[in-house]
Structure formats: C-alpha cells, structure tokens
Write a protein that holds these residues in place. Structure first.
Motif, PDB file in Angstrom:
ATOM      1  N   ASN A 118       0.824  -1.212   0.000  1.00  0.00           N
ATOM      2  CA  ASN A 118       0.000   0.000   0.000  1.00  0.00           C
ATOM      3  C   ASN A 118       0.857   1.261   0.000  1.00  0.00           C
ATOM      4  O   ASN A 118       0.440   2.307  -0.526  1.00  0.00           O
ATOM      5  CB  ASN A 118      -0.932   0.015   1.209  1.00  0.00           C
ATOM      6  CG  ASN A 118      -2.030  -1.026   1.124  1.00  0.00           C
ATOM      7  OD1 ASN A 118      -2.312  -1.563   0.054  1.00  0.00           O
ATOM      8  ND2 ASN A 118      -2.647  -1.324   2.255  1.00  0.00           N
ATOM      9  N   GLU A 119       2.029   1.161   0.610  1.00  0.00           N
ATOM     10  CA  GLU A 119       2.929   2.315   0.686  1.00  0.00           C
ATOM     11  C   GLU A 119       3.880   2.403  -0.505  1.00  0.00           C
ATOM     12  O   GLU A 119       4.769   3.258  -0.541  1.00  0.00           O
ATOM     13  CB  GLU A 119       3.733   2.259   1.988  1.00  0.00           C
ATOM     14  CG  GLU A 119       2.888   2.453   3.247  1.00  0.00           C
ATOM     15  CD  GLU A 119       2.162   3.786   3.259  1.00  0.00           C
ATOM     16  OE1 GLU A 119       2.811   4.827   3.004  1.00  0.00           O
ATOM     17  OE2 GLU A 119       0.929   3.794   3.507  1.00  0.00           O
ATOM     18  N   GLY A 120       3.721   1.497  -1.460  1.00  0.00           N
ATOM     19  CA  GLY A 120       4.535   1.551  -2.665  1.00  0.00           C
ATOM     20  C   GLY A 120       5.903   0.912  -2.546  1.00  0.00           C
ATOM     21  O   GLY A 120       6.772   1.116  -3.405  1.00  0.00           O
ATOM     22  N   TRP A 121       6.093   0.089  -1.507  1.00  0.00           N
ATOM     23  CA  TRP A 121       7.418  -0.474  -1.249  1.00  0.00           C
ATOM     24  C   TRP A 121       7.622  -1.858  -1.858  1.00  0.00           C
ATOM     25  O   TRP A 121       8.659  -2.486  -1.615  1.00  0.00           O
ATOM     26  CB  TRP A 121       7.684  -0.498   0.259  1.00  0.00           C
ATOM     27  CG  TRP A 121       8.278   0.795   0.726  1.00  0.00           C
ATOM     28  CD1 TRP A 121       7.644   1.997   0.829  1.00  0.00           C
ATOM     29  CD2 TRP A 121       9.625   1.014   1.132  1.00  0.00           C
ATOM     30  NE1 TRP A 121       8.516   2.967   1.270  1.00  0.00           N
ATOM     31  CE2 TRP A 121       9.742   2.382   1.469  1.00  0.00           C
ATOM     32  CE3 TRP A 121      10.756   0.204   1.243  1.00  0.00           C
ATOM     33  CZ2 TRP A 121      10.936   2.947   1.899  1.00  0.00           C
ATOM     34  CZ3 TRP A 121      11.941   0.759   1.679  1.00  0.00           C
ATOM     35  CH2 TRP A 121      12.033   2.118   2.000  1.00  0.00           C
ATOM     36  N   LEU A 122       6.674  -2.338  -2.628  1.00  0.00           N
ATOM     37  CA  LEU A 122       6.853  -3.640  -3.264  1.00  0.00           C
ATOM     38  C   LEU A 122       7.011  -3.510  -4.780  1.00  0.00           C
ATOM     39  O   LEU A 122       6.872  -4.502  -5.502  1.00  0.00           O
ATOM     40  CB  LEU A 122       5.682  -4.570  -2.917  1.00  0.00           C
ATOM     41  CG  LEU A 122       5.538  -4.919  -1.434  1.00  0.00           C
ATOM     42  CD1 LEU A 122       4.423  -5.924  -1.225  1.00  0.00           C
ATOM     43  CD2 LEU A 122       6.856  -5.430  -0.843  1.00  0.00           C
ATOM     44  N   ASP A 123       7.317  -2.303  -5.248  1.00  0.00           N
ATOM     45  CA  ASP A 123       7.608  -2.143  -6.666  1.00  0.00           C
ATOM     46  C   ASP A 123       9.065  -2.541  -6.929  1.00  0.00           C
ATOM     47  O   ASP A 123       9.840  -2.794  -6.007  1.00  0.00           O
ATOM     48  CB  ASP A 123       7.318  -0.723  -7.142  1.00  0.00           C
ATOM     49  CG  ASP A 123       8.187   0.332  -6.465  1.00  0.00           C
ATOM     50  OD1 ASP A 123       9.134  -0.029  -5.722  1.00  0.00           O
ATOM     51  OD2 ASP A 123       7.935   1.534  -6.658  1.00  0.00           O
TER      52      ASP A 123
END
Length: 290
Positions: free
Chosen positions: A169-174
């Motif tokens: 959700n925080e964009g840290w798995l891109d």
C-alpha cells in the motif's frame, strides 16, 4: 582470506537486481566496505525505533535503517522492539494496573497515548511509538532504505501477510524498492519462509547462525544469514558466501550489533556485507579509516 571485487558486489549483493550506489561500496583493506545499518535508527543518540531515530540516521548520512514490527490488540502494526511496552514507554504510569504491559494487549489508540522518548532523555519527551505506516512514510521522505524485522511472529498470526500488504500500500513492493531499498528479516525461519513464499521478489534475512550443515536449507528462502558478531568468524562468512540464495546470487552476511571501531574493523575483515550498529557514525568512520 576472502576478497571480493567491488564490481561483483554492486551487481550481486542481495541479488542480481540490487544495485548499490558507489558511495556505499568502499574498500576496507583487501575487502569491500560493508553496508552500515542504523540499528533501530541511530539508537545510541535517540530513542530507538522512533521517528527521531531515523531522522538522526538521515542527518548522519546513513541510508540504511533497521526496525522491529509488532501488532496491537486491534491489529495495528507498530514499530517497537520489546513485546512489552514497559522498557521504552511510560505505560506503567499511564496504565498502572495492566502488567505485564504486552504490546498485543493494548489498542493502537492506547499505544498512541504513550511517551516513548522521556526514558531516553528529556529532549525527547512526547515522542510516540510510530505505526508502521507512519514509519514507512518517514523512511520514504528521508530517501532511506529499510531492514525490517518481523518481531515475535508467533505472537501475531498472519503478521507476515499483513506487513506485506502495508508495504504494498505504501509503494514499497515495486521493482525499485525491492531491488535496492528493502530487506525483511526475522529470528523465525518459518516467518522468513512465509515472506519468501508470499512475495518471492523480496530480499530476506535470517537472524541467527545456522550450522554449516543446514545452510543449504536456508539458501532456499533467505538471501542473508545475519548472526551476532560475537559468534562470527571469517570461515563462517566464507562458507555462507559459497551458497547461492533464492535469487541466484551468493548468500550474504549482515552482523549485529557492533558499536566500537575495533570490532567493526575486525568483522569487516571477515568479509561481512553489512554491519548493524547503534552508532553508525562510529562504524562508518572506522571503516573509512581502514
């Protein structure tokens, strides 16, 4: 003696897609400079696992920070090391009748009332226990990188999936974050394996020192083996490096917790890939001077 080329390290450390800035790879004698990781933030100078701790690491120019994640009674992920609130907050004063003050027995709203800074020093009075969401946003704001520890997973069934959901959700798995800015670790091999199974792209670390006979098993789900510095040897580090991890690169070694210059130089000489420390400035200066 175990020497590795800088070029190989920048392409292989923590996986072939993890590229480290050249400023983070520097020679220590015949060895590549280990990464310096601020343990619970710059926790020798600020209250551990708080926003001021990661801000202090940023002010010191330390890109990597380490933290600990646990869960409240009502399911909020919070950043705190102990399974009890007693040592690092004023929970005894605010909730005197609720010993032993376990994190899992308090709601997020109750935890948010606590002072997590005064125990360290009056300058930090009013500092709060951050939620993981708050923490991630500050790390992102500071352009830092995170070694995230899932703490006491046996107390919090499903915490791995929940943590990954929040990170997503925080964009840290891109790709950008997975390639160079995030490692998830735990003392629980089962927890590390769960993280790997749920999100194979994440770099993972096992906290501990498996026997050399068992390393092949850990290489199936962990990219790093992270032992205490007190039990470490050059031979063990070299043996770990001989195994290939789940992302097709050599297993790596981060060691903890090293706070003095002499020991930092010693473990760097063993060939470790990272040093986790409460005093990241001291360790960095020791490596710079070597």
């Amino acid at each position: 003696m175990h020497a590795r080329a800088v070029a190989a390290t920048t392409t292989a450390l923590l996986g072939t897609t993890l590229l480290l800035p050249t400023s983070e790879v520097r020679a220590v004698g015949a060895y590549d400079r280990p990464l310096v990781v601020a343990h619970r933030g710059a926790s020798a100078y600020t209250p551990e696992n708080t926003l001021p701790a990661i801000d202090k690491a940023a002010a010191l120019g330390i890109p990597w920070v380490e933290n600990d994640v646990q869960r409240t009674k009502d399911g909020e992920l919070v950043v705190i090391h102990d399974d009890s609130l007693q040592r690092t907050t004023n929970v005894e004063e605010v909730f005197p009748g609720r010993a032993p003050w376990k994190v899992k027995d308090f709601t997020a709203a109750e935890v948010a009332r606590l002072d997590a800074g005064s125990w360290f020093g009056p300058a930090f009075a009013g500092t709060r226990v951050p939620t993981l969401e708050q923490y991630m946003r500050r790390v992102e704001h500071n352009h830092q990188k995170l070694l995230l520890e899932i703490k006491n997973p046996q107390l919090y069934p499903g915490i791995e999936r929940q943590t990954l959901k929040l990170l997503g959700n925080e964009g840290w798995l891109d790709h950008r974050h997975l390639a160079s800015r995030l490692i998830v670790q735990s003392f629980s091999a089962d927890s590390v394996r769960i993280v790997h199974d749920l999100k194979p792209g994440i770099r993972t670390g096992f906290l501990g020192q498996p026997s050399t006979a068992d390393l092949h098993q850990y290489a199936g789900f962990a990219d790093l083996i992270n032992p205490s510095h007190g039990t470490l040897s050059a031979g063990y580090v070299s043996t770990v490096h001989a195994f290939t991890g789940p992302h097709g690169s050599p297993l790596r070694v981060f060691t903890w917790v090293v706070d003095d210059a002499a020991r930092a130089r010693t473990v760097a000489g063993y060939g470790v890939d990272g040093i986790i420390t409460n005093k990241p400035d001291v360790v960095r200066e020791a490596l710079d001077a070597s």
